[in-house]
Design an enzyme around this catalytic site. Structure first.
Site, PDB file in Angstrom:
ATOM      1  N   HIS A 142      -3.378   6.934   3.567  1.00 35.21           N
ATOM      2  CA  HIS A 142      -3.805   5.716   2.873  1.00 35.21           C
ATOM      3  C   HIS A 142      -5.201   5.338   3.383  1.00 35.21           C
ATOM      4  O   HIS A 142      -5.458   5.312   4.589  1.00 35.21           O
ATOM      5  CB  HIS A 142      -2.803   4.590   3.143  1.00 35.21           C
ATOM      6  CG  HIS A 142      -3.266   3.250   2.675  1.00 35.21           C
ATOM      7  ND1 HIS A 142      -3.847   3.054   1.456  1.00 35.21           N
ATOM      8  CD2 HIS A 142      -3.242   2.033   3.282  1.00 35.21           C
ATOM      9  CE1 HIS A 142      -4.160   1.773   1.322  1.00 35.21           C
ATOM     10  NE2 HIS A 142      -3.812   1.133   2.419  1.00 35.21           N
TER      11      HIS A 142
ATOM     12  N   ASN B 122     -10.176  -0.406   0.658  1.00 38.82           N
ATOM     13  CA  ASN B 122      -8.717  -0.315   0.576  1.00 38.82           C
ATOM     14  C   ASN B 122      -8.271  -0.747  -0.826  1.00 38.82           C
ATOM     15  O   ASN B 122      -8.350  -1.927  -1.164  1.00 38.82           O
ATOM     16  CB  ASN B 122      -8.111  -1.228   1.649  1.00 38.82           C
ATOM     17  CG  ASN B 122      -6.596  -1.171   1.675  1.00 38.82           C
ATOM     18  OD1 ASN B 122      -5.969  -0.639   0.761  1.00 38.82           O
ATOM     19  ND2 ASN B 122      -6.011  -1.731   2.720  1.00 38.82           N
TER      20      ASN B 122
ATOM     21  N   CYS C 190       0.819  -1.227   0.000  1.00 43.32           N
ATOM     22  CA  CYS C 190       0.000   0.000   0.000  1.00 43.32           C
ATOM     23  C   CYS C 190       0.844   1.265   0.000  1.00 43.32           C
ATOM     24  O   CYS C 190       0.351   2.339  -0.357  1.00 43.32           O
ATOM     25  CB  CYS C 190      -0.953  -0.014   1.192  1.00 43.32           C
ATOM     26  SG  CYS C 190      -1.991  -1.471   1.222  1.00 43.32           S
TER      27      CYS C 190
END
Ligand code: COA
Length: 328
Positions: free
Chosen positions: A256, A285, A112
């Site tokens: 994030h 996500n 990520c």
């Protein structure tokens, strides 16, 4: 030096999977998912759509936004944890799909944190004697290709998407760079808390690995949560200290988008909750694409203006984490 963000783009698959849809697939509820994660829905790529398909579309959108054509790009860097193949790289596939000529291409795997790793790398390669003038950075993730749709603890979290950023060095010493300060970091000693165990050289794919569901995401949720908060807070504090910028001067904070509670905890500790941009409710996500999607939404909705300071931060498998202070 004059290295600026010239354009942004995103590609969001059309198909939406809501929490109500998931209620019909696993033992979960909209209430549980919203309370624990802030996610309402996520977008899911079609079976025949790969990361390079999503990435190429995001790249074309970013090039259009930048007013450039693909043949003007000197280097392509792609962040992904879901490459179309072990090789060739997704960046090479995107180069072909967008018609970018024979520029160098490579992929970065920092989970990520990949987009911030890639922006750091791109900036370094533009500012060094290598002097790349126009760089296309893409984050392309088909996370649902790694999701076990029977595992309620992970399948509610992820979505598919891609985002892209075009960087250009205009060569004008009076133009301030987009890159003010950054930190990239990793701790391999906790690599087992977020892992897809099989399919690589450690445990190649076999009938047994498929039967044992070893090609899906396995995650220690609470431990990941705790490390996410501490690592992003420390990276942001270090970047602010290095740059001499105070939290008051930040216009947008883009963390994030993994989990609303992680974002709230980080923003609370940094004292900037009102500056946070959020879209985790709509996408879940999307791994390294998430910060790029936020940047593109803000850019296209006219919510950022030249000179604005944007603090970005991410964490992911590895464990990797990063923060980058950007001047728009
Ligand atoms: N629906 C309903 N119940 C669920 C569920 C779901 N989708 N997923 C897990 N549960 C249950 C668990 O089975 C457990 O039940 P039990 O107490 O009977 O054993 C209970 O909820 C609590 O599980 P726990 O894992 O402790 O929940 P949590 O509050 O830590 O929330 C996460 C779980 C995954 C949302 C949270 O840990 C998290 O967000 N971690 C970070 C994950 C992340 O960001 N990963 C990506 C990194 S880039």
């Amino acid at each position: 030096m004059g290295i600026r963000i010239k354009g942004t783009g995103r590609c969001i698959p059309e198909k939406i999977l809501t929490n109500e849809d998931l209620e019909k697939m696993v033992d979960t509820s909209d209430e549980w998912i919203v309370t624990r994660t802030g996610i309402k829905e996520r977008h899911i790529a079609e079976a025949e759509q790969s990361s390079s398909d999503l990435g190429a579309q995001a790249a074309l959108n970013a090039l259009e936004n930048a007013g450039l054509t693909a043949d003007q790009i000197d280097l392509i860097i792609v962040s992904t944890v879901t490459p179309d193949h072990a090789f060739p790289s997704v960046s090479a596939l995107i180069q072909k799909k967008i018609g970018a000529g024979k520029c160098p291409c490579f992929d970065i795997e920092a989970a990520c944190s990949g987009l911030l790793y890639a922006l750091n790398t791109a900036y370094g390669m533009m500012a060094s004697p290598l002097a790349y003038k126009r760089v296309l950075v893409v984050a392309a993730e088909k996370m649902t290709s790694l999701v076990d749709w029977q595992d309620r603890s992970t399948c509610v979290l992820f979505g598919d998407a891609a985002a892209a950023v075009v960087l250009e060095n205009d060569g004008d010493p009076n133009t301030p760079d987009f890159y003010i300060a950054g930190e990239v970091a990793a701790d391999g000693s906790v690599s087992d808390i977020l892992i897809v165990p099989a399919g690589g050289s450690r445990t190649p794919a076999s009938a047994e690995t498929v039967a044992n569901k070893q090609h899906y995401i396995q995650m220690g949720g609470p431990k990941t949560f705790q490390l996410a908060v501490t690592s992003m807070v420390s990276a942001c504090r270090n970047v602010l200290e290095k740059s001499g910028v105070s939290p008051d001067e930040i216009v947008w904070a883009i963390p994030h988008q993994a989990n609303r509670r992680i974002i709230d905890a980080v923003a609370g500790k940094l004292g900037i909750p009102e500056k946070v941009y959020l879209n985790v409710d709509r996408y879940g996500n999307t791994s390294s694409a998430s910060i790029g999607i936020c940047l593109d939404e803000l850019n296209r909705e006219g919510k950022i203006k030249k000179g604005d300071l944007i603090l970005t931060a991410s964490f992911g498998a590895g464990l990797t984490w990063a923060a980058l202070l950007i001047r728009w």
